[in-house]
Write a protein that holds these residues in place. Structure first.
Motif, PDB file in Angstrom:
ATOM      1  N   UNK A  32       0.828  -1.254  -0.030  1.00 19.76           N
ATOM      2  CA  UNK A  32       0.005   0.065   0.142  1.00 19.76           C
ATOM      3  C   UNK A  32       0.946   1.266   0.099  1.00 19.76           C
ATOM      4  N   UNK A  33       1.954   1.214   0.709  1.00 18.35           N
ATOM      5  CA  UNK A  33       2.683   2.596   0.573  1.00 18.35           C
ATOM      6  C   UNK A  33       3.402   2.924  -0.969  1.00 18.35           C
ATOM      7  N   UNK A  37      -1.274  -3.010  -5.575  1.00 19.52           N
ATOM      8  CA  UNK A  37      -2.191  -3.996  -5.196  1.00 19.52           C
ATOM      9  C   UNK A  37      -1.904  -5.127  -4.955  1.00 19.52           C
ATOM     10  N   UNK A  38      -0.707  -5.430  -5.243  1.00 19.89           N
ATOM     11  CA  UNK A  38      -0.402  -7.125  -5.258  1.00 19.89           C
ATOM     12  C   UNK A  38      -0.573  -7.908  -6.705  1.00 19.89           C
ATOM     13  N   UNK A  63      -7.927   1.055 -10.139  1.00 22.18           N
ATOM     14  CA  UNK A  63      -8.629   2.238  -8.796  1.00 22.18           C
ATOM     15  C   UNK A  63      -7.160   2.604  -8.081  1.00 22.18           C
ATOM     16  N   UNK A  64      -6.099   1.786  -8.319  1.00 22.26           N
ATOM     17  CA  UNK A  64      -4.807   2.249  -7.618  1.00 22.26           C
ATOM     18  C   UNK A  64      -4.116   3.731  -7.921  1.00 22.26           C
ATOM     19  N   UNK A  65      -4.659   3.979  -9.364  1.00 20.46           N
ATOM     20  CA  UNK A  65      -4.198   5.243  -9.796  1.00 20.46           C
ATOM     21  C   UNK A  65      -2.668   5.205 -10.282  1.00 20.46           C
ATOM     22  N   UNK A  66      -2.278   3.909 -10.456  1.00 21.51           N
ATOM     23  CA  UNK A  66      -0.908   3.676 -10.705  1.00 21.51           C
ATOM     24  C   UNK A  66      -0.893   2.794 -12.093  1.00 21.51           C
ATOM     25  N   UNK A 101       8.676   5.440  -4.549  1.00 22.87           N
ATOM     26  CA  UNK A 101       8.980   4.269  -3.342  1.00 22.87           C
ATOM     27  C   UNK A 101       8.504   2.932  -4.136  1.00 22.87           C
ATOM     28  N   UNK A 102       7.731   2.759  -5.109  1.00 25.30           N
ATOM     29  CA  UNK A 102       7.551   1.482  -5.710  1.00 25.30           C
ATOM     30  C   UNK A 102       8.887   1.382  -6.671  1.00 25.30           C
ATOM     31  N   UNK A 103       9.606   1.956  -7.160  1.00 24.04           N
ATOM     32  CA  UNK A 103      10.986   1.718  -7.790  1.00 24.04           C
ATOM     33  C   UNK A 103      12.047   1.282  -6.635  1.00 24.04           C
ATOM     34  N   UNK A 104      12.225   1.992  -5.616  1.00 25.13           N
ATOM     35  CA  UNK A 104      12.914   1.433  -4.637  1.00 25.13           C
ATOM     36  C   UNK A 104      12.604   0.039  -4.145  1.00 25.13           C
ATOM     37  N   UNK A 105      11.512  -0.004  -3.719  1.00 29.75           N
ATOM     38  CA  UNK A 105      10.991  -1.453  -3.184  1.00 29.75           C
ATOM     39  C   UNK A 105      11.326  -2.621  -4.107  1.00 29.75           C
ATOM     40  N   UNK A 106      11.027  -2.270  -5.472  1.00 30.47           N
ATOM     41  CA  UNK A 106      11.405  -3.301  -6.300  1.00 30.47           C
ATOM     42  C   UNK A 106      12.819  -3.651  -6.794  1.00 30.47           C
TER      43      UNK A 106
END
Length: 125
Positions: A32-33, A37-38, A63-66, A101-106
């Motif tokens: 979520x951060x 959505x997974x 709906x995630x807007x991503x 943040x998604x880029x960092x996590x991945x």
């Protein structure tokens, strides 16, 4: 073991098939951060046996807007008596507060979890 099963072992479970144009949904851990959505919708964009795989993908939840379109490309290059794996993951907007943040996590996941799993799959071949 099928290629689809091996793929699920090192990346994410789903109905993956190594065929250009094949679309599939894969599932992972929701974040979520990072507005993830997974669930991912992916398409095999390009493939060269023993050389390269390129996937286009996006979050399955509109709906995630991503809804950014991203690509992940894996390329194998001979090096000495072995092979080097190159990964290029593109399509992130540096101005988007969720995408970075998604880029960092991945990025962390590619370097640790995915490469460890991939190594185990290759050891079984």
């Amino acid at each position: 073991m099928s290629g689809s099963s091996r793929y699920a072992q090192w990346l994410m479970p789903g109905d993956f098939r190594l065929q250009v144009g094949h679309r599939c949904e894969m599932t992972g851990l929701p974040r979520p951060s990072a507005n993830f959505s997974g669930a991912v919708v992916a398409e095999v964009a390009a493939f060269e046996p023993e050389k390269m795989l390129r996937l286009r993908w996006q979050d399955a939840d509109e709906g995630q807007g991503n809804r950014a379109d991203r690509t992940a490309s894996w390329t194998l290059e001979p090096e000495g008596r072995g092979t080097r794996l190159f990964l290029v993951h593109e399509g992130f907007d540096p101005d988007d507060p969720y995408q970075m943040p998604a880029h960092r996590i991945m990025g962390g996941g590619w370097r640790s979890i995915v490469t460890e799993r991939l190594g185990k799959v290759l050891d079984e071949l």
